[in-house]
Design an enzyme around this catalytic site. Structure first.
Site, short mmCIF file in Angstrom:
data_model
loop_
_atom_site.label_atom_id
_atom_site.label_comp_id
_atom_site.label_asym_id
_atom_site.label_seq_id
_atom_site.Cartn_x
_atom_site.Cartn_y
_atom_site.Cartn_z
CG HIS A 37 -5.33 4.21 1.84
ND1 HIS A 37 -6.31 5.82 2.04
CD2 HIS A 37 -5.66 3.89 3.23
CE1 HIS A 37 -6.76 5.50 2.99
NE2 HIS A 37 -6.23 4.87 3.78
CE LYS A 149 -2.97 11.33 8.82
NZ LYS A 149 -3.41 10.52 9.47
CD GLN A 153 -3.59 1.79 13.39
OE1 GLN A 153 -5.25 1.77 13.38
NE2 GLN A 153 -3.42 1.58 12.09
P1 AMP Z 1 -7.62 4.69 7.48
O1 AMP Z 1 -8.33 3.76 5.99
O2 AMP Z 1 -7.42 5.09 7.60
O3 AMP Z 1 -7.82 3.45 8.97
O4 AMP Z 1 -5.55 3.60 7.24
C1 AMP Z 1 -5.23 2.52 6.75
C2 AMP Z 1 -3.46 2.52 6.79
O5 AMP Z 1 -2.96 3.25 5.81
C3 AMP Z 1 -3.02 3.02 8.00
O6 AMP Z 1 -2.22 1.93 8.71
C4 AMP Z 1 -2.77 4.78 7.83
O7 AMP Z 1 -2.03 4.29 9.03
C5 AMP Z 1 -2.27 4.27 6.47
N1 AMP Z 1 -2.59 5.99 6.35
C6 AMP Z 1 -3.16 6.64 6.42
N2 AMP Z 1 -3.19 7.76 5.71
C7 AMP Z 1 -1.37 7.92 5.13
C8 AMP Z 1 -0.80 8.59 4.84
N3 AMP Z 1 -0.80 10.11 5.34
N4 AMP Z 1 0.25 8.53 4.75
C9 AMP Z 1 0.98 7.17 5.14
N5 AMP Z 1 0.06 5.76 5.55
C10 AMP Z 1 -1.16 6.72 5.87
#
Ligand code: AMP
Length: 285
Positions: A37, A149, A153
């Site tokens: 994030h 990741k 989505q």
């Molecule tokens: P989430 O909080 O899991 O819904 O993720 C929020 C955003 O962060 C989404 O766009 C995810 O794809 C991105 N994200 C989560 N984990 C990673 C990661 N390891 N590398 C890059 N982006 C990430």
């Protein structure tokens, strides 16, 4: 850095920024923030004048037997990370703020949501699209930042933005991994020590696949078998899917002719994790 929990407060702040001609970047998240994030927020801060981070554990994207109630949360640590990464506003609404009764609208993207995670998580992407469309309308961002990741989505959101003429540019950011290769995820917090060790098989398998393709293996079936074999070495892992698809249309590919998305989901113990890699033939690297 401002923290807002109402739509009115977000709107008034953003409209004052817009009047000054400032460019707005948005990073939607579900909180329990980690370095993945953080990189999205930092990139948003580089490319925009003001950065909004939304933190909302969106009930509409969780199935009835999923982990909504125990999804990890830490508001204080999240705020500190946002501040140090360069955010100007955290929007952290309660569910009743996002979905006041009688809420009746669903944003749904069709074909792209049928396979991969959509197959085992029915309704998940409707929940994602509905909340992201609302966030786009509330924040009026010039750019929004999403991680590679969550590759499906990303493809779904890009399609929604095209279909609905949403004037927010979608920026994709690379996967951030732990030093040993495990993709960072808020859900990694669920893993016990044994599971954390075995979870490494996911990234290890993707790396093997990447190498095999670079060395000339272009059959999807063979590459998928290689990944499945590697996962089989870990008794705590139960694969949900392993697929090779076109990164935009998400249609399955028999042969790896152009850059292809190898995506997988697997349960490690009871925790469902996802990971992926873009496969490139040696001449494309
Ligand atoms: P989430 O909080 O899991 O819904 O993720 C929020 C955003 O962060 C989404 O766009 C995810 O794809 C991105 N994200 C989560 N984990 C990673 C990661 N390891 N590398 C890059 N982006 C990430």
């Amino acid at each position: 850095m401002h923290i807002a929990d109402t739509i009115e407060n977000v709107r008034s702040l953003i409209s004052s920024w817009k009047k000054e001609g400032l460019r707005i970047g948005l990073t939607p998240t579900m909180g329990y923030l980690h370095e993945g994030h953080q990189r999205l927020i930092e990139q948003a801060a580089k490319e925009n004048d003001r950065v909004v981070v939304s933190i909302f554990v969106n009930p509409k994207q969780f199935g009835p037997n999923e982990d909504l109630d125990r999804y990890p949360r830490d508001a204080e640590r999240d705020a500190a990370l946002c501040r140090s990464a360069g955010a100007h506003l955290i929007f952290r609404p309660a569910p009743s703020v996002m979905y006041p009764e009688p809420f009746q609208t669903t944003v749904s993207v069709s074909n792209l949501t049928e396979g991969l995670c959509g197959r085992s998580r029915p309704g998940h992407f409707d929940g994602v699209c509905t909340v992201v469309a609302k966030l786009f309308n509330i924040c009026q961002a010039d750019r929004a930042y999403f991680g590679q990741k969550d590759a499906q989505q990303l493809a779904v959101i890009r399609q929604m933005v095209r279909d609905l003429n949403i004037p927010t540019h979608i920026v994709a950011c690379p996967i951030v991994r732990e030093q040993d290769g495990l993709a960072k995820s808020s859900r990694n917090a669920y893993l016990n020590q044994d599971e954390r060790g075995e979870a490494l098989a996911l990234s290890r398998a993707l790396l093997l696949a990447e190498q095999a393709v670079a060395e000339g293996e272009h059959s999807s079936e063979a590459v998928i078998a290689l990944v499945a074999n590697e996962l089989r070495t870990s008794p705590l892992i139960t694969p949900d899917y392993i697929e090779i698809v076109d990164p935009e249309s998400l249609r399955p590919l028999q042969t790896i002719t152009a850059p292809a998305l190898l995506a997988l989901a697997a349960f490690v113990g009871k925790t469902r994790l996802i990971d992926n890699v873009i496969l490139k033939r040696s001449e494309e690297r």
